[in-house]
Motif scaffolding. Sequence first.
Motif, PDB file in Angstrom:
ATOM      1  N   ASN A  12     -11.213 -34.564   0.950  1.00 52.09           N
ATOM      2  CA  ASN A  12     -11.115 -34.081  -0.430  1.00 52.09           C
ATOM      3  C   ASN A  12     -12.474 -33.800  -1.071  1.00 52.09           C
ATOM      4  OD1 ASN A  12      -8.292 -34.056  -0.587  1.00 52.09           O
ATOM      5  ND2 ASN A  12      -8.196 -36.208  -1.199  1.00 52.09           N
ATOM      6  N   SER A  13     -13.304 -33.057  -0.358  1.00 49.47           N
ATOM      7  CA  SER A  13     -14.658 -32.729  -0.867  1.00 49.47           C
ATOM      8  C   SER A  13     -14.945 -31.259  -0.639  1.00 49.47           C
ATOM      9  CB  SER A  13     -15.708 -33.602  -0.165  1.00 49.47           C
ATOM     10  OG  SER A  13     -15.465 -34.968  -0.375  1.00 49.47           O
ATOM     11  N   GLU A  14     -14.096 -30.395  -1.209  1.00 57.03           N
ATOM     12  CA  GLU A  14     -14.192 -28.966  -0.926  1.00 57.03           C
ATOM     13  C   GLU A  14     -15.511 -28.362  -1.395  1.00 57.03           C
ATOM     14  OE1 GLU A  14     -11.565 -30.221  -2.764  1.00 57.03           O
ATOM     15  OE2 GLU A  14     -10.181 -30.443  -1.059  1.00 57.03           O
ATOM     16  N   THR A  15     -16.020 -28.811  -2.535  1.00 60.66           N
ATOM     17  CA  THR A  15     -17.264 -28.241  -3.055  1.00 60.66           C
ATOM     18  C   THR A  15     -18.414 -28.490  -2.096  1.00 60.66           C
ATOM     19  OG1 THR A  15     -16.520 -28.573  -5.340  1.00 60.66           O
ATOM     20  CG2 THR A  15     -18.880 -28.230  -4.991  1.00 60.66           C
ATOM     21  N   TRP A  16     -18.511 -29.712  -1.591  1.00 64.22           N
ATOM     22  CA  TRP A  16     -19.573 -30.043  -0.638  1.00 64.22           C
ATOM     23  C   TRP A  16     -19.316 -29.370   0.706  1.00 64.22           C
ATOM     24  CZ3 TRP A  16     -21.837 -30.670  -4.539  1.00 64.22           C
ATOM     25  CH2 TRP A  16     -22.430 -31.805  -5.094  1.00 64.22           C
ATOM     26  N   LEU A  17     -18.072 -29.398   1.171  1.00 62.19           N
ATOM     27  CA  LEU A  17     -17.746 -28.809   2.478  1.00 62.19           C
ATOM     28  C   LEU A  17     -18.058 -27.318   2.504  1.00 62.19           C
ATOM     29  CD1 LEU A  17     -16.579 -29.162   5.323  1.00 62.19           C
ATOM     30  CD2 LEU A  17     -14.297 -28.770   4.348  1.00 62.19           C
ATOM     31  N   GLU A  18     -17.834 -26.624   1.392  1.00 61.94           N
ATOM     32  CA  GLU A  18     -18.131 -25.191   1.356  1.00 61.94           C
ATOM     33  C   GLU A  18     -19.620 -24.943   1.570  1.00 61.94           C
ATOM     34  OE1 GLU A  18     -17.134 -21.208  -1.242  1.00 61.94           O
ATOM     35  OE2 GLU A  18     -17.021 -23.160  -2.244  1.00 61.94           O
ATOM     36  N   LYS A  19     -20.468 -25.723   0.937  1.00 65.69           N
ATOM     37  CA  LYS A  19     -21.916 -25.571   1.133  1.00 65.69           C
ATOM     38  C   LYS A  19     -22.282 -25.819   2.599  1.00 65.69           C
ATOM     39  CE  LYS A  19     -22.853 -27.469  -3.521  1.00 65.69           C
ATOM     40  NZ  LYS A  19     -23.587 -26.488  -4.315  1.00 65.69           N
ATOM     41  N   VAL A  20     -21.658 -26.818   3.196  1.00 69.74           N
ATOM     42  CA  VAL A  20     -21.938 -27.163   4.589  1.00 69.74           C
ATOM     43  C   VAL A  20     -21.491 -26.043   5.534  1.00 69.74           C
ATOM     44  CG1 VAL A  20     -21.346 -28.779   6.443  1.00 69.74           C
ATOM     45  CG2 VAL A  20     -21.851 -29.636   4.153  1.00 69.74           C
ATOM     46  N   LEU A  21     -20.323 -25.484   5.274  1.00 70.27           N
ATOM     47  CA  LEU A  21     -19.829 -24.408   6.128  1.00 70.27           C
ATOM     48  C   LEU A  21     -20.725 -23.173   6.025  1.00 70.27           C
ATOM     49  CD1 LEU A  21     -15.960 -24.735   5.643  1.00 70.27           C
ATOM     50  CD2 LEU A  21     -17.324 -25.377   7.646  1.00 70.27           C
ATOM     51  N   TRP A  22     -21.250 -22.892   4.843  1.00 68.69           N
ATOM     52  CA  TRP A  22     -22.208 -21.787   4.723  1.00 68.69           C
ATOM     53  C   TRP A  22     -23.403 -22.052   5.632  1.00 68.69           C
ATOM     54  CZ3 TRP A  22     -20.754 -17.362   3.499  1.00 68.69           C
ATOM     55  CH2 TRP A  22     -19.884 -17.102   2.444  1.00 68.69           C
ATOM     56  N   GLY A  23     -23.820 -23.308   5.692  1.00 64.56           N
ATOM     57  CA  GLY A  23     -24.935 -23.661   6.567  1.00 64.56           C
ATOM     58  C   GLY A  23     -24.659 -23.363   8.028  1.00 64.56           C
ATOM     59  N   TYR A  24     -23.440 -23.591   8.448  1.00 66.51           N
ATOM     60  CA  TYR A  24     -23.104 -23.327   9.859  1.00 66.51           C
ATOM     61  C   TYR A  24     -22.922 -21.839  10.150  1.00 66.51           C
ATOM     62  CZ  TYR A  24     -22.982 -28.220  11.002  1.00 66.51           C
ATOM     63  OH  TYR A  24     -23.360 -29.520  11.224  1.00 66.51           O
ATOM     64  N   THR A  25     -22.600 -21.043   9.128  1.00 63.76           N
ATOM     65  CA  THR A  25     -22.507 -19.593   9.359  1.00 63.76           C
ATOM     66  C   THR A  25     -23.875 -18.987   9.641  1.00 63.76           C
ATOM     67  OG1 THR A  25     -22.770 -18.952   7.023  1.00 63.76           O
ATOM     68  CG2 THR A  25     -20.519 -19.415   7.800  1.00 63.76           C
ATOM     69  N   LEU A  26     -24.947 -19.707   9.316  1.00 66.19           N
ATOM     70  CA  LEU A  26     -26.311 -19.179   9.432  1.00 66.19           C
ATOM     71  C   LEU A  26     -27.066 -19.700  10.650  1.00 66.19           C
ATOM     72  CD1 LEU A  26     -27.160 -19.700   5.676  1.00 66.19           C
ATOM     73  CD2 LEU A  26     -26.670 -17.512   6.767  1.00 66.19           C
TER      74      LEU A  26
END
Length: 276
Positions: A12-26
């Motif tokens: 239940n940490s979508e805001t943080w998880l979204e930032k992390v997933l952006w990191g993996y796209t790069l």
Amino acid sequence: MSTISIILTTYNSETWLEKVLWGYTLQSYTDFELIIADDGSTNQTKKLIDKFQTKFKNPIIHVWQKDEGFQKTKILNKAIIKASCEYILFSDGDCIPRNDFVSTHLKHMKKGSFLSGGYFKLNDFVSNSISEIDIKNQSCFQTKWLLENGLKWNFKLIKLTKNTFFAYFMNWITPTKKTFNGHNTSCFKEDLIAVNGFNEDMKYGGLDREIGERLFHNNIRSKQIRYSAICLHLNHNRNYATKDNWQKNNAIRQFNKQNKVIAIQNGLSKYLNNET
């Protein structure tokens, strides 16, 4: 088949998880398998994962279990079973990886070893200040940006160095122990299976260190990469951390150390023939 599976834990940490997933796209290395080990999040997390499905070379695998309190060890074991690669990198859904994070783990992987990485911890204000753009241009990994956006100077900022030789030197001289850290560690899947994975008798408090100690008992050594594999730890509360859990976990670790325990009873073996 991909070379490496990456397991990220979340709840239940979508805001943080979204930032992390952006990191993996790069990431500079892109042929990885991404597995989200979800300890009972609502459907909002699934919607976020679906949003990112097309942004990676391989589909994201979402391993979910019912919310029955803190069961990180259980969801991690289920995720390990789902991993199709022989090598696994563990991190958390609150740790943004620098763009060389995955390639660094692959560069240093070695049979008979696991890699011990660290993190650079942020305060609430800086954690909330990081935007998608800051991740995409990697400015949030720069000392200047962090200081301009509310972080106070401290010696630990040297962790963010991109000087390879300096990082190697700091890895060598740091007094920090080469432990198994759930936010930044990688190892071979066969080694995890040999010790029966994470100990499901444990709640929050040293559960990652404990599996590392059993790997040691099985002659798997550790290598320090805390100044080479960089991730930013976003701040959050830990309401699940209790004194009783710490005491119980410490007792388990002490027993296992004294008795050189390798494979615990309550681990991933229950899922091997019945994947969940």
